[in-house]
Design an enzyme around this catalytic site. Structure first.
Site, short mmCIF file in Angstrom:
data_model
loop_
_atom_site.label_atom_id
_atom_site.label_comp_id
_atom_site.label_asym_id
_atom_site.label_seq_id
_atom_site.Cartn_x
_atom_site.Cartn_y
_atom_site.Cartn_z
CE LYS A 96 32.39 11.83 38.34
NZ LYS A 96 30.99 12.28 38.13
CD GLU A 118 31.10 19.23 34.70
OE1 GLU A 118 31.11 19.49 33.49
OE2 GLU A 118 30.74 18.12 35.15
CB SER A 385 32.04 5.47 42.92
OG SER A 385 32.25 6.23 44.09
#
Lengths: 403, 272
Positions: A96, A118, A385
């Site tokens: 991210k 969010e 990830s």
């Protein structure tokens, strides 16, 4: 998009990937979105921007992330050779931050004074809180109450870095509702606020912009696998909620027709139940959160709540470029249930000493279905990830262990 | 496109020398029967134009009052088909009051645009306000609506600058809805002086009637807006009356009572 000699040209000038994408937002936001598009286009031509981002990704995020040959998983399945792209080793523990770093530089370039985002699993919230702290901007993170409950460690991390975590009590109290609430904040604080969207979804230019910031994953893999094996991989594997880690891995390989690309959606209790988050296989095209894409919805166009054991995949939609890649058949989208993900989670812990995120575990779960039957020289790259430290409470609960 | 009930209503009000009272209520809130009674009673309570909300699970531009109204309506089994039935029933007793459907695009997209316009027109709708369809997406619904003779009413906001305004005005018809504050529905009250300044700027670019909404709750506020605009829109305050009522009779009575008060506020202002 009519020239099919490349799958990498999208979106078109109106922000569409075929039928999907677009700019379905309230008028209040339109001038801002156009301004963002301009700022983004100009940043792409700005060598200083690229240099600053590259420096931060190297020295702050810790890129490049390793491409690790998972010897014991490979032995376990006894077939294909399995590599893991270690995005879990990035600062904040997931992919991210690649996108957050890019977006906060854009926010600064645009003179914005406040950040909102969010979050579902909290990984994007943590990454946003991190870059906001690093650049000294106040930051509000919208998070569904249900997710706050199941992702406590990440909530505390965000708070430690000075972010305000705003509990969202509307709707299903998960990611989709957090996104509604973030959009409401944005409409209200249009002038000074920058909305860092965490996945390859939302109104154009977000899907393209987030993808471009995540492409670093696939670009590194290309280089790394050439070094390790002297050729491109045969199969790419990644989990998909909104689909940013998957897009980052896939996109640089879309035009390599010999590379088989597989995205794994969350099937929750099973795709034939009403408790899943597989919008491609269990939904149909609709419009939500600024874009047209596949959505879980009823006959009347009302959005249905998604279900997944992993908070980060618990979303009734998917990025519009994935919707398009599904329809044109370039990427093969499959799914894995909660139980399959849990099994893969434990296997990865025990065999590789790596605690993967529950999101990632869905991608790992697909290995069992394909790796054993593939030849030993078949190379699979799985995007690892994120790390799973944040998930230990959920996993303990699912295993009936009291912590 | 040919003249609609909305065009006729604004022309008549101009003649009369006063601003329009535009009301918003949610279809099916708290149930279909009660909302039909409310909508039937609104013209008698002074409403000149009725906006009827089409409930949606994810109303991202709405504040808590209208979010709750939508959830109540959905819980009561409201669908787009039933909303259109409601309009059809209303039309049996009222062929003059303009009806504008307001909401989000996905339920219409799921219903099918062509079918929706055909059924909507037959049921007696006059206009549409679709929050998540900016001019960039005109081909989706705006242009087909104009073709079908249904007004597509666009929102213009404090963020709509000179550069943006022509795009907003381009395919708008019926009236222009000026959102007086950057925010969600039911938020803080607008400052009439700021609104007046914005309206002046917009009027330089269009002759279309302009209704002002967001944050108007009292007869006094409505009167202040009626001084400067061609219409005042009230939604959240009415919808809260429905939400706070302890019975369906009270919901009807209390909502219509507020509508009458607001209408009196607007009618106290003459512009001749």
């Amino acid at each position: 998009m009519s020239q099919l000699n490349t799958y990498r040209a999208g979106p078109d000038e109106t922000g569409h990937f075929g039928l999907f994408g677009g700019q379905f937002v309230a008028e209040t936001l339109m001038p801002l979105i156009l301004e963002l598009d301009e700022a983004y286009e100009s940043s792409k031509k700005d060598p200083e921007f690229a240099k600053q981002l590259k420096g931060l990704l190297k020295h702050y995020v810790g890129r490049e992330s390793p491409l690790y040959f998972a010897e014991r998983l490979t032995d376990h399945f006894g077939g294909a050779k399995i590599y893991l792209k270690r995005e879990d080793l990035n600062h904040t523990g997931a992919h991210k931050i690649n996108n957050c770093m890019g977006q906060i530089l854009l926010a600064l370039k645009m003179g914005k004074k406040r950040i909102i985002a969010e979050t579902g699993a909290g990984q994007h919230g943590v990454a946003t809180a991190t870059v906001a702290a690093r650049f000294g901007l106040p930051c509000a993170i919208y998070m569904g109450e249900t997710d706050i409950e199941r992702q406590k460690p990440n909530v505390f991390r965000m708070k430690l870095m000075g972010a305000e975590v705003v509990p969202v009590t509307s709707g299903s109290r998960t990611l989709k509702d957090a996104m509604n609430e973030a959009l409401r904040d944005w409409v209200t604080n249009v002038k000074d606020t920058f909305y860092i969207i965490g996945t390859v979804a939302g109104p154009h230019p977000y899907p393209a912009l987030v993808r471009d910031f995540q492409n670093v994953i696939g670009e590194e893999v290309r280089r790394q696998i050439m070094e390790a094996e002297g050729r491109l991989p045969d199969t790419l594997l990644a989990c998909i909620g909104g689909g940013s880690n998957a897009m980052g891995l896939f996109h640089p390989f879309l035009d390599d027709e010999n590379v088989d690309i597989v995205g794994v959606e969350a099937a929750g209790h099973g795709i034939d139940t009403d408790q899943h988050a597989a919008s491609l296989k269990g939904g149909r095209p609709g419009v939500l959160h600024g874009n047209r894409t596949y959505l879980l919805q009823d006959d009347d166009g009302q959005i249905i709540e998604a279900h997944s054991i992993s908070a980060g995949l618990d979303y009734p939609g998917i990025g519009p470029e994935h919707a398009w890649l599904n329809d044109v058949g370039r990427v093969n989208y499959v799914n894995a249930t909660d139980d399959e993900a849990m099994e893969a989670f434990q296997l990865c812990c025990k065999l590789e000493g790596i605690i993967p995120a529950l999101e990632t575990s869905h991608a790992l779960a697909h290995l069992k279905k394909i790796a054993p039957d593939l030849p030993k020289d078949h190379i699979i790259v799985v995007n690892l990830s994120g790390r799973g430290d944040k998930d230990i409470f959920t996993v303990a609960d699912a295993l009936g262990v009291e912590l | 496109m040919s003249e609609t009930r909305i065009d006729r209503r604004f022309a008549a009000l101009k003649e009369e020398g006063r601003a329009a009272f535009v009301t918003f209520v949610m279809a099916g809130d708290p149930d279909l029967e009660t909302s039909l009674d409310i909508i039937k009673g609104l013209p008698g309570a002074g409403a000149d134009i009725i906006e009827v909300g089409m409930p949606f699970t994810d109303p991202m531009a709405d504040g808590p009052a209208i979010q709750q109204a939508g959830l109540r309506a959905l819980a009561a089994g409201t669908t787009l088909t039933r909303t259109l039935d409601l309009i059809r029933t209303f039309r049996e007793g009222d062929n003059d009051t303009p009806i504008v459907l307001m909401g989000y695009y996905n339920p219409i997209y799921a219903y099918g645009v062509e079918r929706f316009l055909k059924d909507g027109k037959a049921a007696g709708i006059d206009g549409l306000i679709i929050v998540d369809l900016p001019s960039e997406e005109d081909e989706e619904l705006c242009l087909p609506a104009l073709e079908a003779g249904v007004n597509f009413i666009r929102l213009t906001t404090p963020t709509t600058d000179e550069k943006r305004l022509p795009a907003v005005l381009k395919n708008t018809s019926g009236f222009l809805y000026y959102v007086s504050i950057a925010g969600t529905t039911g938020a803080a009250a607008p400052e009439p002086a700021d609104v007046a300044k914005s309206l002046e700027r917009i009027r330089a670019a269009t002759d279309m009637p302009i209704a002002v909404g967001f944050g108007i709750r009292t007869p006094e506020q409505a009167a202040a807006i009626a001084e400067i605009a061609d219409g005042a829109v009230v939604g959240s305050a009415l919808v809260e009356r429905v939400g706070n009522a302890s019975s369906r009779q009270e919901a009807v009575r209390s909502t219509l009572a507020l509508a009458s008060d607001l209408s009196a506020g607007i009618r106290s202002v003459t512009k001749k």
